[in-house]
Structures are given as C-alpha cells and as structure tokens.
Scaffold this active site. Structure first.
Site, short mmCIF file in Angstrom:
data_model
loop_
_atom_site.label_atom_id
_atom_site.label_comp_id
_atom_site.label_asym_id
_atom_site.label_seq_id
_atom_site.Cartn_x
_atom_site.Cartn_y
_atom_site.Cartn_z
N SER A 1 -4.59 -1.27 -28.15
CA SER A 1 -4.49 -2.01 -26.88
C SER A 1 -4.14 -1.07 -25.73
O SER A 1 -3.31 -1.38 -24.87
CB SER A 1 -3.43 -3.12 -26.98
N SER B 1 -3.88 -9.15 -23.14
CA SER B 1 -4.73 -8.07 -23.68
C SER B 1 -6.08 -8.52 -24.22
O SER B 1 -6.94 -7.67 -24.47
CB SER B 1 -3.97 -7.32 -24.78
N LYS C 1 -9.35 -7.27 -22.78
CA LYS C 1 -10.03 -6.07 -23.23
C LYS C 1 -11.33 -6.37 -23.98
O LYS C 1 -12.19 -5.49 -24.12
CB LYS C 1 -9.10 -5.23 -24.10
#
Length: 205
Positions: free
Chosen positions: A129, A71, A74
């Site tokens: 997220s 993640s 991102k």
C-alpha cells in the site's frame, strides 16, 4: 467516516471473491442462498459482491452511498498503470512524489531519484500500500498528481462509476475524494481482465 478499515476489508474481500469466481460462467443463485444473503448483518456502512463475468449484483448494502475509499483508491491507480504502461517501463521518483504523503502513512522508503519498473511499482502498491509509489506511477502516466487524479475520475465515469471523485492516487483522506461500493466493484471488475493483476493479487510476499 466511521470504521474505514472495516469497510476497506469488506470491499477487498469482495474483490477477492470476484477473482475467485471469475473463471466460472454466470450461475443462477438458489432462492435459499438469496434469502441468506438478504439476512447478512454487516458492521460496514456499505458493501457489495458482484459476478465478475456479468456484473450481476449478488449482495449489496448501501451500494451507492458515498464513502471515503482510503487505500482501495489504489485499485484505480493500478488499473490506469495497466492501461497506459508496459511493465518494464521505468519510473523515477520526484521530490513531490516522495514527500507529499502524510508522515506515518504507508510507504516503502523510496528516495528521490530512485527508479522502479512499473511492475515493481505495482507490487509495492498492492502488497505494501505504498503511497509514494502510487504518486510515482501518477506522475509517470500524466506528468503531475493533479492531472492523474482527473484522469482517474474520468476513467471511473467511463466504467459507469458516476458517483466517484478522486483527488489523489493513494487514497489519503480528502473531503472531495469519495466513491461507492458499487463504483469500486466496477473498477475491480475491469482490473480482473488483466492476468498480471490476478498474479499480484494472489502474491503473499
């Protein structure tokens, strides 16, 4: 990939430490502290801490080892949003954006056709997220998920992140989706130029 969450935590902690130190001028690290840093033992395969102002490396472990970023991908999605969008722009979610994510992965329950402002989307990405929101931002900027992934990789290389290849906006696993601790520190350093990012980073809810 072993212990992805632990690696994620180390790099995100580094990003927070970058944020915390970004208001200060570059300093000389005392010799004793340098020795302590050299003796740090981490379970993570790779990690890095850099000075946000100068880019000087304060601590590193396997900084150029290719890893699956999960993640923290991102961070690049958010950077491209800051560079290419106004915060009050509205993005509309397509069927692809909503339903191309893995079942059970992080999301905020966006429906096809629903709208968010870019600012709302960035909060959803950073605080929850949200994988489908990352996809929505990708389509809003470049028209398709594939085009955005190419944009991500090109921008990373412009920042000096030459050992990075992105194939999606959210970090869901793919063998061809990888980066390094050093490359992610360069992306985080660029993000810290945006006051809005610092605000989101320090937001709890």
């Amino acid at each position: 990939m072993k212990k992805p969450k632990k690696r994620l935590m180390i790099i995100l902690m580094s990003a927070v430490m970058l944020f915390s130190s970004s208001a200060y001028a570059a300093v000389t690290i005392p010799q004793g502290l340098q020795q302590e840093a050299a003796n740090i033992q981490l379970d993570a395969d790779s990690a890095i801490l850099i000075d946000a102002a100068t880019g000087d490396i304060l601590y590193e472990k396997n900084k150029d080892k290719k890893e699956y970023p999960a993640s923290i991908t991102k961070l690049m999605t958010v950077l491209l949003a800051f560079e290419n969008c106004k915060m009050d722009e509205k993005l509309t979610f397509s069927h692809d954006a909503v339903f191309s994510i893995e079942r059970g992965s992080s999301h905020i329950g966006i429906d096809v056709g629903e709208e968010l402002t870019v600012e709302q989307a960035l909060y959803a990405i950073m605080l929850q997220s949200a994988n489908e929101v990352s996809n929505g931002v990708a389509e809003h900027i470049d028209g398709s998920l594939d085009a955005f992934a190419k944009h991500m990789t090109e921008r990373a290389k412009e920042l000096g992140a030459v050992n990075t290849n992105f194939v999606n906006a959210n970090g869901l696993h793919n063998e061809n989706h990888y980066t390094t601790a050093y490359d992610m520190s360069l992306i985080a350093k660029e993000l810290l130029k945006y006051p809005e990012f610092k605000t989101i980073l320090s937001t709890t809810y």
